[in-house]
Design an enzyme around this catalytic site. Sequence first.
Site, PDB file in Angstrom:
ATOM      1  N   ASP A  59       0.855  -1.174   0.000  1.00  0.00           N
ATOM      2  CA  ASP A  59       0.000   0.000   0.000  1.00  0.00           C
ATOM      3  C   ASP A  59       0.892   1.225   0.000  1.00  0.00           C
ATOM      4  O   ASP A  59       2.070   1.146   0.387  1.00  0.00           O
ATOM      5  CB  ASP A  59      -0.940   0.004   1.210  1.00  0.00           C
ATOM      6  CG  ASP A  59      -2.178   0.863   0.986  1.00  0.00           C
ATOM      7  OD1 ASP A  59      -3.216   0.294   0.587  1.00  0.00           O
ATOM      8  OD2 ASP A  59      -2.106   2.086   1.194  1.00  0.00           O
ATOM      9  N   CYS A 106     -14.289  -1.025  -7.753  1.00  0.00           N
ATOM     10  CA  CYS A 106     -15.348  -0.361  -6.992  1.00  0.00           C
ATOM     11  C   CYS A 106     -15.807   0.902  -7.711  1.00  0.00           C
ATOM     12  O   CYS A 106     -16.470   1.751  -7.117  1.00  0.00           O
ATOM     13  CB  CYS A 106     -14.866  -0.023  -5.581  1.00  0.00           C
ATOM     14  SG  CYS A 106     -13.518   1.173  -5.513  1.00  0.00           S
TER      15      CYS A 106
END
Length: 411
Positions: free
Chosen positions: A264, A354
Amino acid sequence: MKTLRLRPGKERSLLRRHPWIFESAIAKGGGDSGETVRVESHEGQFLAWAAFSPSSRIRARVWSFDEAQRIDEPFFIAACARAIIARARFDVQSDGIRLVHGESDGLPGLIVDRYGDTLVAQFTSAGTERWKNVLADALLRETGLARLYERSDASVRALEGLEPATGWLRGGPVAGAEAPPVELTIHEHQWRLTLNIAEGHKTGFYLDQRDSRKRFADYARRLGFQHVLNCFCYTGGFSVAALAGMRAAEAAGGPGGGQVTSIDSSGPALERARAHVVLNGFDVNRASFLDADVNASLRQFLKEGQRFDAIVLDPPKFAPTAAHAERAARAYKDINRLALQLLTPGGVLFTFSCSGGISADLFHKIVASAGADAGVDGYIVERLAGAPDHPMTLEFPEGEYLKGLVVMRKS
């Protein structure tokens, strides 16, 4: 009562009970921000009661299609009650649950998540902003809770002409008393996960991936993953799931010593991911955390000849609207191409979008194109979606924002 009169032929979506009215559909009429307006066809036929938004392209959002319905406090109390009652019928293996999911629950622009004994709400439309206090009281009444934190800091508020708003709406700090906690712990399946409702993404956590995390743990247990890569890992939900599945496989006599690599670009998120590994009793030496760009990392892994038998791609929203779809498609294709190249034969890719601007059909085509460019073929083993407390309704297909594929690389 103020009235919106639609252009000829623009009533068709409302007759199908779709809750959005776009600026281009309106012939005349208007109202104040969040004001309830009567919506009529060009011929004067009643169509709906809606909340007006003078700034948004979605110029009005429907509260009710019933002409006899009054849009008042009892209406919102009843709507909140219906949403909460519905959740009791869903299979939710967590004390972190979405109680209200906007349009799908007849409350456009309202998102409410429950984390244990605390509610977190986002008011993202002019209509919900206008009725905020009524909705806050209704939610606490129907849940029997006392604390509600507001996270109305999503970028979509700007499209409604609204400023960001965060902080305790109900049950906040009082003089002489300790402030309520914003660091919370929830139970999800067999795991414990922490979140910060003041600073975490969305309302603090990605509850919509709850069941997909469990499916990933099931695959890790059944297939005995040894080398797992979790990209865009945020606070490590899929990493915890992988380790849980590995532990179960080992207990059943499978191979041990598997490793999970989590990537990340947020250092604080990675620190929480590492803490989740420890919190759930897993060996932190079997987990590594890279504060790095995912795309660059995937390319480096290819150069180094690394391979993984399971990869998760759960990136942020690349295409908030259909207007961004072409650029987003290139980004999705690139990371999926690299991930498919990094998979071992028989390896499994959990890949998600998403983005509301990317349909399930388009996402399938993007991943298929990525496979063609990578020279990799695979089986689509499953299609995944948001957890059941994030429902899509018959009249509002746009509620299906989260799309996922489980792809197994052919040997």
